[in-house]
Design an enzyme around this catalytic site. Sequence first.
Site, PDB file in Angstrom:
ATOM      1  N   TRP A  68       0.769  -1.002  -0.050  1.00  0.00           N
ATOM      2  CA  TRP A  68      -0.011  -0.021  -0.006  1.00  0.00           C
ATOM      3  C   TRP A  68       1.049   1.112   0.106  1.00  0.00           C
ATOM      4  CZ3 TRP A  68      -1.849   2.661   4.821  1.00  0.00           C
ATOM      5  CH2 TRP A  68      -2.889   3.555   4.655  1.00  0.00           C
ATOM      6  N   ASP A 149       0.219  -5.191   9.872  1.00  0.00           N
ATOM      7  CA  ASP A 149      -0.838  -4.422   9.264  1.00  0.00           C
ATOM      8  C   ASP A 149      -2.036  -5.465   8.970  1.00  0.00           C
ATOM      9  OD1 ASP A 149      -2.534  -2.362   8.556  1.00  0.00           O
ATOM     10  OD2 ASP A 149      -1.130  -1.546   7.019  1.00  0.00           O
ATOM     11  N   LYS A 185     -13.007  -1.551   6.649  1.00  0.00           N
ATOM     12  CA  LYS A 185     -13.661  -2.190   5.528  1.00  0.00           C
ATOM     13  C   LYS A 185     -14.646  -3.460   6.266  1.00  0.00           C
ATOM     14  CE  LYS A 185      -9.943  -0.432   3.852  1.00  0.00           C
ATOM     15  NZ  LYS A 185      -8.629   0.154   4.372  1.00  0.00           N
TER      16      LYS A 185
END
Length: 336
Positions: A68, A149, A185
């Site tokens: 990311w 993460d 999410k």
Amino acid sequence: MEYLPIGGNKEFVIQSVKLAYGADSPVVKNDQIAAVQSLSGTGSCRLFAEFQRRFLPHTTVYIPVPTWSNHHNIWRDAGVAQKTYRYYKPETRGLDFEGLMEDIQAAPNGSVFLLHACAHNPTGVDPTPEQWQQMSKLMLEKSHFPFLDMAYQGFATGDCTRDAQAIGIFIDDGHRVGLSQSFAKNMGLYGQRVGCFSLVCEDKQEAARVESQMKAIARPMYSNPPLHGALLVSEILRNDDLKQQWYQEVAVMANRIKDMRSLLRKSLEDLGSSHSWQHVTDQIGMFCYSGMTPEMVDTLAEKYSIYMTRNGRISMAGVNTRNVARLAEAMHDVTQ
């Protein structure tokens, strides 16, 4: 309405830690985890990056290729040295496990490794449980610090416990891990900025000291986190009926994405594509790393008004039964 404390909503933090590490984990039962509510996953990573700068000085963070893109910004702005390690293998559109292990071995002892706990962004390529075990053992031998993460718990396999298995592997091997959690999410709370930053410590006393330093970092950054999203998460996770309903709904979402992967692959194969699209169904999570070039992606946008990032990453959450045929036809055209 009053401010939350610097460390956030305590019940939210307790429930988040249980969700990630498991309520029966020894590090949870023994109060070995220092944790604070954060500004979603970005905030968690930023807190840890600053923690690394202060308390692990002169260490380097190793970041996977690709990752990311904001990861690089976060550690750069914290003033932490960065290097990369191999992760994705374009030739197979899968994991470069050999290269990854070589880079873990070659890194100086005591380095920090940023790991995607599940549903790697942007590739959708995750290590197998056996590969996680090999990574954990090598990192323990090298005294590396794993920071995981976890932005998509539940969205990889549809099973929140299974998606957290890497954490359990590292804990069982004796690592003291760091963890970033996001509920953007898996609970649809993008705008609420709901996350949790945690560090596993030696004992309850060390956890209290570490947590005080986490709060000391958070105070000048943003003072305290927002309220409403944390209340929603804590209410769902502490109520057994609501939690089971949420588990089922997360599984429905994850399984729908899996179905769209299968349908996209079949549609491309039925069109007579000369390429292998097996990676579409091998990868997991919200994203498909399609292998399309930036030029192909530009053509999709210009000719078909289909948009994705220029590295070929498709957001599978945006694919449905009404548009998958059109997507497949366009992909087939630009990849011929």
